[in-house]
Design a protein around this motif. Structure first.
Motif, PDB file in Angstrom:
ATOM      1  N   ARG A 143       2.053   9.289  -5.806  1.00  0.00           N
ATOM      2  CA  ARG A 143       1.763  10.222  -5.485  1.00  0.00           C
ATOM      3  C   ARG A 143       3.954  11.115  -6.551  1.00  0.00           C
ATOM      4  O   ARG A 143       3.718  12.130  -7.374  1.00  0.00           O
ATOM      5  N   GLU A 188       0.969   4.262  -2.889  1.00  0.00           N
ATOM      6  CA  GLU A 188       0.480   5.438  -2.387  1.00  0.00           C
ATOM      7  C   GLU A 188       2.183   6.028  -3.296  1.00  0.00           C
ATOM      8  O   GLU A 188       1.904   7.157  -3.445  1.00  0.00           O
ATOM      9  N   GLU A 193       0.902  -0.982  -0.210  1.00  0.00           N
ATOM     10  CA  GLU A 193       0.262   0.295   0.130  1.00  0.00           C
ATOM     11  C   GLU A 193       0.722   1.469   0.096  1.00  0.00           C
ATOM     12  O   GLU A 193       0.886   1.584  -0.427  1.00  0.00           O
TER      13      GLU A 193
END
Length: 164
Positions: free
Chosen positions: A49, A45, A41
């Motif tokens: 980003r 992310e 996870e």
């Protein structure tokens, strides 16, 4: 039918084995699975980003490239305009220089022609004067060969001359 209806001992041992398996899974498998899921996870992310940052950087670079292209076009147009202006100035200067040189050559030619003309006229005058003197000398020699003719000529000149 005993197989279909379980007894209390079977249920107890199944619950104990299930608890042991659950405890073993929680101890050895559950934590690594959860940590792997958390890492996955976090990496997703981070990737999202980074992708958004890369997208923003690409947009900034594209805007910078467009700005550079516009500046390059302006610079090219300015250089072309300057080159055109310089070439026009050089052409105009060459025309002016050629006109001045042509006028100077024409004036020199006119002066040379005038000088040649004056020299030719002077030579013609000198030749005519020399011929006139030669002719007059020959006439005077022939007419003034005797004294009587000389006296007569002097008297005729004296009559022509009027004294004031």
């Amino acid at each position: 039918m005993q197989i279909v209806t379980p007894e209390f001992g079977l249920i107890f041992w199944q619950l104990v084995i299930f608890g042991i398996v659950l405890l073993l899974l929680r101890t050895f498998a559950w934590k690594p699975i959860l940590s792997a899921l958390n890492e996955r996870e976090d990496s997703i992310e981070n990737a999202l980003r980074l992708a958004s940052q890369a997208k923003l950087e690409m947009q900034a670079l594209q805007a910078g490239n467009e700005k550079l292209l516009a500046e390059a076009r302006l610079e090219r147009d300015r250089i072309l305009k300057e080159a055109t202006d310089v070439s026009n100035k050089l052409i105009e200067q060459a025309k002016n220089k050629a006109t001045e040189e042509g006028g100077r050559m024409i004036n020199q030619a006119r002066e040379a022609i005038q000088n040649e003309k004056n020299a030719a006229l002077a030579e013609v005058k000198n030749t005519a004067a020399q011929l006139s003197i030669d002719i007059a000398e020959r006439i005077l020699r022939r007419e003034l060969s005797d004294n009587a003719a000389q006296k007569e000529l002097v008297n005729s000149y004296l009559k022509e001359v009027k004294l004031n």
